[in-house]
Design a protein around this motif. Structure first.
Motif, PDB file in Angstrom:
ATOM      1  N   GLU A  67     -45.503  80.034  43.816  1.00  0.00           N
ATOM      2  CA  GLU A  67     -44.866  79.396  44.952  1.00  0.00           C
ATOM      3  C   GLU A  67     -43.349  79.150  44.970  1.00  0.00           C
ATOM      4  O   GLU A  67     -42.794  79.097  45.861  1.00  0.00           O
ATOM      5  CB  GLU A  67     -45.968  78.342  45.446  1.00  0.00           C
ATOM      6  CG  GLU A  67     -45.931  77.733  46.675  1.00  0.00           C
ATOM      7  CD  GLU A  67     -46.228  78.772  47.945  1.00  0.00           C
ATOM      8  OE1 GLU A  67     -46.837  79.674  47.666  1.00  0.00           O
ATOM      9  OE2 GLU A  67     -45.867  78.318  49.321  1.00  0.00           O
TER      10      GLU A  67
ATOM     11  N   LYS B 180     -40.363  79.784  47.027  1.00  0.00           N
ATOM     12  CA  LYS B 180     -39.644  78.771  47.964  1.00  0.00           C
ATOM     13  C   LYS B 180     -38.258  78.743  47.449  1.00  0.00           C
ATOM     14  O   LYS B 180     -37.324  78.534  48.284  1.00  0.00           O
ATOM     15  CB  LYS B 180     -40.342  77.354  47.728  1.00  0.00           C
ATOM     16  CG  LYS B 180     -41.814  77.470  48.277  1.00  0.00           C
ATOM     17  CD  LYS B 180     -41.890  77.097  49.580  1.00  0.00           C
ATOM     18  CE  LYS B 180     -43.422  77.088  50.002  1.00  0.00           C
ATOM     19  NZ  LYS B 180     -43.490  76.962  51.489  1.00  0.00           N
TER      20      LYS B 180
ATOM     21  N   SER C  99     -45.067  72.069  51.923  1.00  0.00           N
ATOM     22  CA  SER C  99     -46.126  73.110  52.718  1.00  0.00           C
ATOM     23  C   SER C  99     -47.291  73.000  51.631  1.00  0.00           C
ATOM     24  O   SER C  99     -47.198  72.577  50.604  1.00  0.00           O
ATOM     25  CB  SER C  99     -45.130  74.330  52.539  1.00  0.00           C
ATOM     26  OG  SER C  99     -45.070  74.745  51.073  1.00  0.00           O
TER      27      SER C  99
ATOM     28  N   SER D 265     -46.775  70.898  45.754  1.00  0.00           N
ATOM     29  CA  SER D 265     -46.092  71.629  46.952  1.00  0.00           C
ATOM     30  C   SER D 265     -45.703  70.850  48.049  1.00  0.00           C
ATOM     31  O   SER D 265     -44.917  71.228  48.676  1.00  0.00           O
ATOM     32  CB  SER D 265     -47.294  72.683  47.166  1.00  0.00           C
ATOM     33  OG  SER D 265     -46.539  73.773  48.199  1.00  0.00           O
TER      34      SER D 265
ATOM     35  N   PHE E 185     -41.972  70.883  48.515  1.00  0.00           N
ATOM     36  CA  PHE E 185     -41.711  72.041  49.607  1.00  0.00           C
ATOM     37  C   PHE E 185     -42.490  71.599  50.840  1.00  0.00           C
ATOM     38  O   PHE E 185     -42.231  72.302  51.797  1.00  0.00           O
ATOM     39  CB  PHE E 185     -42.115  73.171  49.201  1.00  0.00           C
ATOM     40  CG  PHE E 185     -41.695  73.636  47.754  1.00  0.00           C
ATOM     41  CD1 PHE E 185     -40.061  73.842  48.030  1.00  0.00           C
ATOM     42  CD2 PHE E 185     -42.443  73.740  46.666  1.00  0.00           C
ATOM     43  CE1 PHE E 185     -39.699  74.190  46.669  1.00  0.00           C
ATOM     44  CE2 PHE E 185     -41.604  74.174  45.576  1.00  0.00           C
ATOM     45  CZ  PHE E 185     -40.442  74.427  45.408  1.00  0.00           C
TER      46      PHE E 185
END
Lengths: 224, 408
Positions: free
Chosen positions: B40, B44, B366, B360, B364
């Protein structure tokens, strides 16, 4: 004439500069009850450990039940112990988190297949049929020693070794244990080598040898 | 019997078992979290890095007369790697003479898309242009919204002494166009010497309708490795297929080049290699952290087991005395550790999954979906920790001499 089950020739055990057992020649006929006496540090436990495959000699020869113990590997000695020998310790040495019957089954597990019914029967034979599910901490010294005896005989050993098996017991319990061993020996016909410093206990055997400073100084027949 | 030994051993030593369980759980949790977010994070970070600018330059090939066709541009959103292409913008530029308030200066006039709504049949609508691929541009004022509006680079504006709200006349080969300056742009680069106006206006000024000089494309790519650097012309069919289906900057460039008639696509290496190096380092750091976490966990397991073995040496000696060989002793202690590690792996996976989610969300903003391979990975991590942590204690256990431990 009885077969010789233990035969040593110049058997020696040294720990560094200390010679715990000086060259010893000894024969033990099959079925004999041999008592080994001596003071503390005389080499009697050393002899028992060597005969039981718990320790390796520094020199000499050692044949037990036709096996040359010097030639056996680590795992070979383990196999010898589980198939040929039963050991009764002075301190009992039971696994504290297992019950009486499980402690007996432990020896079966390492030997072949655990059989709970057989383990129960062994405990019943030593008079502990009512203490099967008790853990060592819940048993008296005498009872723990009887569990130890049941564990020692469960795999029908040819040789039963006792290292001061009554050293921690009172007189009454000592007599009970000795009588039990005598009965079991009569039934199972195993050979007994019992280390003791108690003349009364030694007298239960057929023959007594005396060690002093690692040397066999005397032996005598007893009239048990 | 083995089950009875293990069960009773666990029940009688809950603190020691808990300590080993926690050590394994922590290792598995950290490994799960790191491995879970590493994919991830790469994605990202790759998206974040796209703000560094375009990484593919599309130019006319020499034989096509020096221009690309604007009508071909929508095809860029139809290629195999279309979902990796985060944006693009065309340019048509020329040397021009600018005049404002009586001052005259030479510079470059660039026609481009600022934020053009692009409709491609069969594809989702998208906004393409400079605003998307050069988000670091600072515009004092606003972006152009009309055909006669423009933004001007800060250096050129200074030379012309013009600010937002002023007018600049642009003259190219005798043709002129007046622009209302609606913003002054600072980029820190050569763009500050240019005037940016809508593409259609500049095409008209240069009398090059439907033409563009170059296209800058911003694409999500994977770091280049030795295979990615190979010349596709020297590849076998299978190798070419593998290369084409991997999002190397070179393969994405090739993909775009195929749909743009008369074009030649080149990676902008300083951007592509910087991104690749950064992503590679990021992945290495994540992997290193995972290995360190597992190593620390294995050390903790080893320490706990060493203490446990010391405590249990009479038990081990007794087992040996009654005939247990090395395999049987190993089976008991490895069995114990493996059972604990299985439980630690499952709990570690659940904790690590939540930890990855928290990271996360925090970093980020998300959520992430754990990949299926993460569960077996967590279990394998836990087992590896258990096995690595058991080696030294087990060796010590096997070296125990019953005669020394059980005497007297």
């Amino acid at each position: 004439m009885a077969t010789t089950i233990i035969e040593t020739g110049g058997l020696t055990r040294s720990y560094g500069d200390i010679c715990a057992l000086k060259p010893l020649d000894l024969q033990v006929p099959e079925g004999e009850w041999l008592s080994v006496m001596g003071h503390s540090g005389s080499g009697k436990s050393t002899l028992m450990n060597l005969v039981g495959g718990l320790d390796r000699p520094s020199a000499g020869s050692l044949m037990v039940g036709g096996e040359d113990l010097l030639a056996l590997s680590e795992d070979g000695l383990a196999r010898f112990r589980r198939e040929f020998v039963g050991i009764i310790f002075q301190q009992h040495h039971l696994v504290p988190y297992l019950t009486a019957v499980e402690n007996v089954m432990l020896a079966q597990y390492f030997h072949s297949v655990p059989d709970e019914a057989e383990a129960r029967s062994a405990l019943e034979r030593v008079g502990l049929g009512h203490r099967l599910k008790n853990r060592p901490g819940e048993l008296s010294g005498g009872e723990q020693q009887r569990v130890c005896i049941a564990r020692a005989i469960i795999n029908s050993p040819k040789l039963l070794l006792g290292d001061e098996p009554t050293g921690n017991l009172d007189h009454k319990s000592t007599v009970m244990i000795m009588e039990l061993l005598k009965e079991l020996r009569a039934e199972e016909r195993f050979t007994v080598v019992m280390v003791t410093h108690n003349q009364e206990v030694a007298a239960w055997g057929d023959r007594t040898i005396y060690l002093d400073d690692g040397v066999l100084v005397r032996e005598e027949r007893t009239n048990s | 019997m083995l089950f009875r030994i293990l069960k009773n051993s666990f029940l009688k030593r809950p603190k020691a078992v808990l300590l080993i369980f926690l050590s394994i759980t922590m290792g598995a949790a950290v490994a799960t979290a790191f491995l879970g977010i590493s994919g991830e994070i790469s994605h990202k970070m790759a998206l974040e890095l796209r703000s560094y600018g375009a990484n593919i330059l599309l130019e006319p090939s020499a034989v096509e007369g020096g221009f690309l066709r604007e009508e071909d541009l929508p095809k860029i959103k139809t290629v195999f790697w279309k979902y990796n292409i985060t944006g693009f913008t065309p340019y048509l530029f020329s040397i021009a003479e600018f005049s404002a308030g009586g001052k005259k200066e030479r510079g470059v006039v660039s026609g481009t898309w600022f934020a053009k709504q692009l409709e491609v049949p069969g594809e989702d609508s998208s906004i393409q242009g400079i605003k998307g691929i050069a988000p670091w541009w600072e515009v004092q004022g606003r972006w152009p919204e009309d055909a006669a509006e423009a933004i001007i680079g800060a250096a050129l504006a200074k030379r012309l002494n013009v600010v937002a709200g002023g007018d600049v006349t642009t003259i190219v080969r005798g043709r002129s166009q007046q622009f209302r300056i609606v913003g002054v742009v600072t980029t820190g680069g050569y763009e500050e010497e240019q005037l940016f106006a809508p593409l259609v206006t500049v095409q008209s000024l240069l009398q090059l309708p439907g033409k563009v000089s170059r296209v800058l494309v911003s694409a999500l790519t994977v770091p280049m490795d030795d295979f990615g650097k190979k010349d596709p012309a020297t590849m076998s069919k299978d190798e070419y297929e593998k290369w084409y289906c991997t999002a190397y900057v070179t393969s994405v460039a090739k993909n775009v080049e195929e749909v743009m008639a008369g074009s030649r696509a080149k990676p902008i290496w300083q951007i592509a290699s910087a991104e690749g190096a950064l992503l590679k380092k990021l992945n290495s750091v994540m992997l290193l952290l995972t290995v360190l976490a597992l190593g620390a966990s294995a050390t903790a397991v080893s320490t706990s087991l060493m203490a446990s073995m010391a405590e249990r040496s009479p038990e081990i000696a007794l087992m040996k005395a009654v005939g247990a060989d090395r395999f049987q002793i190993s089976a008991i202690f490895v069995g114990e550790t493996l059972l604990i590690s299985m439980a630690g792996g499952v709990v570690g996976y659940l904790l690590g999954d939540q930890l990855a989610e928290v990271i996360s969300r925090t970093v980020f903003s998300s959520t992430i979906v754990s990949p299926l391979w993460l569960f077996p990975t967590a279990i394998i991590s836990a087992l590896s920790v258990a096995i690595a942590g058991s080696v030294v204690p087990l060796r010590r256990a096997l070296l125990i001499e019953p005669v020394r431990v059980l005497k007297g």
